[in-house]
Motif scaffolding. Structure first.
Motif, PDB file in Angstrom:
ATOM      1  N   VAL A  53      44.112  26.158  30.788  1.00 30.64           N
ATOM      2  CA  VAL A  53      42.814  25.772  31.354  1.00 30.64           C
ATOM      3  C   VAL A  53      42.936  24.352  31.890  1.00 30.64           C
ATOM      4  CG1 VAL A  53      40.344  25.514  30.912  1.00 30.64           C
ATOM      5  CG2 VAL A  53      41.650  27.279  29.701  1.00 30.64           C
ATOM      6  N   THR A  54      42.501  24.139  33.120  1.00 32.30           N
ATOM      7  CA  THR A  54      42.605  22.837  33.770  1.00 32.30           C
ATOM      8  C   THR A  54      41.278  22.463  34.419  1.00 32.30           C
ATOM      9  OG1 THR A  54      43.215  23.661  35.956  1.00 32.30           O
ATOM     10  CG2 THR A  54      45.019  23.352  34.379  1.00 32.30           C
ATOM     11  N   ILE A  55      41.195  21.220  34.849  1.00 30.21           N
ATOM     12  CA  ILE A  55      40.132  20.780  35.739  1.00 30.21           C
ATOM     13  C   ILE A  55      40.749  20.566  37.118  1.00 30.21           C
ATOM     14  CG2 ILE A  55      38.434  18.982  36.257  1.00 30.21           C
ATOM     15  CD1 ILE A  55      37.677  20.697  33.826  1.00 30.21           C
ATOM     16  N   ASN A  56      40.220  21.256  38.087  1.00 35.17           N
ATOM     17  CA  ASN A  56      40.696  21.175  39.482  1.00 35.17           C
ATOM     18  C   ASN A  56      42.189  21.482  39.594  1.00 35.17           C
ATOM     19  OD1 ASN A  56      38.088  20.343  39.856  1.00 35.17           O
ATOM     20  ND2 ASN A  56      38.564  18.233  40.361  1.00 35.17           N
ATOM     21  N   GLY A  57      42.696  22.321  38.684  1.00 30.49           N
ATOM     22  CA  GLY A  57      44.085  22.728  38.729  1.00 30.49           C
ATOM     23  C   GLY A  57      45.065  21.678  38.278  1.00 30.49           C
ATOM     24  N   ARG A  58      44.571  20.586  37.675  1.00 28.52           N
ATOM     25  CA  ARG A  58      45.438  19.462  37.338  1.00 28.52           C
ATOM     26  C   ARG A  58      45.588  19.301  35.830  1.00 28.52           C
ATOM     27  NH1 ARG A  58      42.956  14.602  40.844  1.00 28.52           N
ATOM     28  NH2 ARG A  58      44.507  13.447  39.628  1.00 28.52           N
ATOM     29  N   PHE A  59      46.790  18.894  35.405  1.00 26.04           N
ATOM     30  CA  PHE A  59      47.082  18.641  33.989  1.00 26.04           C
ATOM     31  C   PHE A  59      47.949  17.402  33.883  1.00 26.04           C
ATOM     32  CE2 PHE A  59      50.354  19.389  30.560  1.00 26.04           C
ATOM     33  CZ  PHE A  59      49.528  19.038  29.503  1.00 26.04           C
ATOM     34  N   PRO A  60      47.409  16.302  33.314  1.00 31.46           N
ATOM     35  CA  PRO A  60      46.017  16.085  32.913  1.00 31.46           C
ATOM     36  C   PRO A  60      45.060  16.145  34.107  1.00 31.46           C
ATOM     37  CG  PRO A  60      47.474  14.385  31.999  1.00 31.46           C
ATOM     38  CD  PRO A  60      48.253  15.126  33.037  1.00 31.46           C
ATOM     39  N   GLY A  61      43.774  16.111  33.798  1.00 32.65           N
ATOM     40  CA  GLY A  61      42.766  16.213  34.842  1.00 32.65           C
ATOM     41  C   GLY A  61      42.559  14.898  35.589  1.00 32.65           C
ATOM     42  N   PRO A  62      41.661  14.913  36.578  1.00 36.82           N
ATOM     43  CA  PRO A  62      41.449  13.728  37.417  1.00 36.82           C
ATOM     44  C   PRO A  62      40.859  12.553  36.638  1.00 36.82           C
ATOM     45  CG  PRO A  62      39.804  15.422  37.886  1.00 36.82           C
ATOM     46  CD  PRO A  62      40.813  16.048  36.974  1.00 36.82           C
ATOM     47  N   THR A  63      41.209  11.357  37.070  1.00 37.46           N
ATOM     48  CA  THR A  63      40.620  10.140  36.508  1.00 37.46           C
ATOM     49  C   THR A  63      39.269   9.884  37.158  1.00 37.46           C
ATOM     50  OG1 THR A  63      42.782   9.154  36.076  1.00 37.46           O
ATOM     51  CG2 THR A  63      40.920   7.649  36.239  1.00 37.46           C
TER      52      THR A  63
END
Length: 563
Positions: A53-63
């Motif tokens: 599970v990611t935010i906006n496909g990013r790992f880690p998620g956006p700053t």
């Protein structure tokens, strides 16, 4: 002319927003907007590929980048199979618990296919915080940094760095994290530990298949760098060091500190630490490394994650130098390091420690074994405060408090344990049955509170990082052994104790914190080791409304997720 300037500024704002779709960078802009899409993405680490599970496909998620005084709107749309909620860790959310994020405490989770906009102000805070999922163990992959810049024209109270980097320390499991947790729960035993630690989502070259999974940071000789370090790991306190380079600690948990220099830092899950690093060594490649701290014989992931600090112009073929980290059980380093952290306490950044205490609380931290006929040994491990293992409700506690819905919780959490005992004496392994319930402590608005958190030897002693939502607190005292109410308060630091939102209770010891209950609402307090939180090492405070018109909980937003 003025209207032309305004038009140009608006045009610039629209251009930046359209290009990046994230935030406005205009100095005048008071509102920062983000879109967080909760998505499942296939990610590969350690020769294992799996959906996470990611935010906006990013790992880690956006700053998230904001400035002190900004209003932030984060629209979270859930496309994953799990329910979701996001916590903005360390933001005080004055009167606005609806934006705090812990599932079933201040909101019900965002269902699949639904959205919720977290709407909050960043008031009186600046520095490094972070955000993470606050449901199940989803914060294993759903997390990111929050950078709060000082108000325009306000300098840092330390030398201006030439550049800044965010360093997020995390964990990686080869298997599906929720499956790992469910297996442990069904058996009544701790879930399997992580397979690697990570730096910015990457384990580094000491692990297999990590050629592309190493974080590297290029520096120039003679320049100074600010590292914003965040421990996003679920279950491990971590040491962090950079080979050949000292670090100067200047901030923790978005509170400026008296600067001090160290070769390594200790950072517990939930905590943040800002350090200055001078690129003053012979140009080379240097490893930065992170490894667990655990000073009792409990299994942890003791493998070392690495990243690379690389001087400009040095070829990638040069083998980096490894730092000397403290021993994984180095209690003396941990205690001495934490004692060095003190508030700046200047006229601009005072330490307003409550000197008079209205309410004294004493909470014991313990493990227990409750009956579980389907578990391996017929028992399951639980954790408790004052012998109460917290049961999560099925409706948000803040909603039940605000709308006066009965039967959801009891506001009778005891101020002290039911039976005093030798808390840190010989291990106690018998009669460890623990009470269960959804019980909260009620606190009068604007009262001053002292809370002593006491580790116990119920099964075993262990260090515990505790996080209080909605507040910062002052760490006025800490010690090893049993807290002595007759002698220990005389040793408190009431001048420049550190102010923070997450504090470690030392193994076989105690920590005393103080805060003023000036933020009405329902505020979660829990161990930030996810395994202990899941076992019930948590509670919440109901802080009553004040008499003034700006001293009561704000009405809930219209898009608050339903239960």
């Amino acid at each position: 002319m003025a209207s032309l300037v305004c038009f140009v500024r608006r045009l610039t704002f629209l251009f930046v927003t359209c290009c990046f779709g994230l935030i406005s960078f205009s100095a005048e802009a008071a509102v920062k907007r983000y879109q967080f899409d909760v998505q499942v993405q296939n990610i590969s680490r350690l020769c294992h590929a799996k959906p996470i599970v990611t935010i906006n496909g990013r790992f880690p998620g956006p700053t998230i980048y904001v400035q002190e005084g900004d209003r932030v709107l984060v629209n979270v749309t859930n496309h994953a199979q799990y329910n979701m909620s996001i916590h903005w860790h360390g933001l005080k959310q004055y009167r606005n618990g609806w934006a705090d994020g812990p599932a079933y405490i201040t909101q019900c989770p965002i269902q699949r296919g639904s959205s919720y906009t977290y709407d909050f102000n960043v008031t009186g805070q600046r520095g490094t915080l972070w955000w993470h999922a606050h449901i199940l163990w989803l914060r294993a992959t759903v997390y990111g940094a929050i950078v709060i810049l000082p108000k325009q024209g306000t300098p840092y109270p330390f030398p201006q760095p030439n550049r800044e980097f965010e360093i997020l320390l995390g964990e990686w499991w080869n298997n599906d994290v929720e499956a790992v947790v469910n297996q442990g729960s069904s058996m009544g035993v701790p879930p399997n530990m992580s397979d690697a630690h990570t730096i910015n989502g990457k384990p580094g070259p000491l692990f297999p298949c990590s050629e592309k999974h190493t974080f590297a940071m290029e520096v120039e000789a003679g320049k100074t760098y600010l590292l914003r370090i965040i421990n996003a790991a679920l279950n491990d306190e971590l040491f962090f060091a950079i080979a050949g380079h000292n670090m100067t600690v200047v901030e923790v948990d978005a509170v400026y500190t008296k600067p001090f220099t160290t070769q390594a830092i200790l950072i517990a899950p939930g905590q943040t630490t800002n350090v200055l690093v001078q690129a003053n060594q012979p140009p080379n490649r240097y490893f930065m490394a992170s490894r667990s701290f655990m000073d009792v014989p409990i299994p942890v992931d003791n493998k070392t994650a690495t990243g690379i600090l690389q001087y400009k112009g040095i070829p990638n073929t040069i083998l980096p130098i490894l730092p000397q980290l403290p021993a994984s059980n180095d209690s003396s380093f941990a205690l001495s390091y934490n004692k060095k952290i003190k508030s700046l306490n200047t006229p601009q950044y005072p330490a307003n420690v409550p000197l008079k205490v209205d309410r004294k609380l004493f909470y014991t931290i313990g493990l227990g074994q409750n009956a579980c006929p389907t578990c391996v040994n017929g028992t399951q491990l639980v954790a408790s405060l004052n012998n109460i293992s917290f049961v999560m409700p099925q409706i948000g506690l803040l909603q039940s408090h605000y709308f006066n819905i009965s039967g959801v919780f009891r506001a009778d959490f005891p101020d002290r344990p039911p039976t005093p005992f030798n808390y840190t004496g010989a291990p106690l392994t018998a009669n460890l049955r623990t009470a269960v319930g959804t019980r909260l402590g009620k606190i009068a608005f604007n009262s001053t509170v002292e809370l002593v958190l006491q580790d116990t030897n119920l099964l075993t002693v262990e260090s515990h990082p505790f996080h209080l939502h909605g507040y910062n607190f002052f760490v006025v005292g800490t010690g090893i052994g049993n807290f002595d109410p007759a002698k220990d308060p005389a040793k408190y630091n009431l001048v420049d104790p550190i102010e923070r939102n997450t504090v470690g209770v030392p193994t076989g010891g105690w920590t005393a914190i103080r805060f003023r209950a000036d933020n009405p609402g329902v505020w979660f307090m829990h161990c930030h080791l996810e395994v202990h939180t899941g076992w019930g090492l948590k509670t919440a405070f109901v802080v009553e409304d004040g008499p003034g018109k700006d001293q009561s909980i704000l009405p809930p937003p219209k898009d608050l997720p339903p239960c």
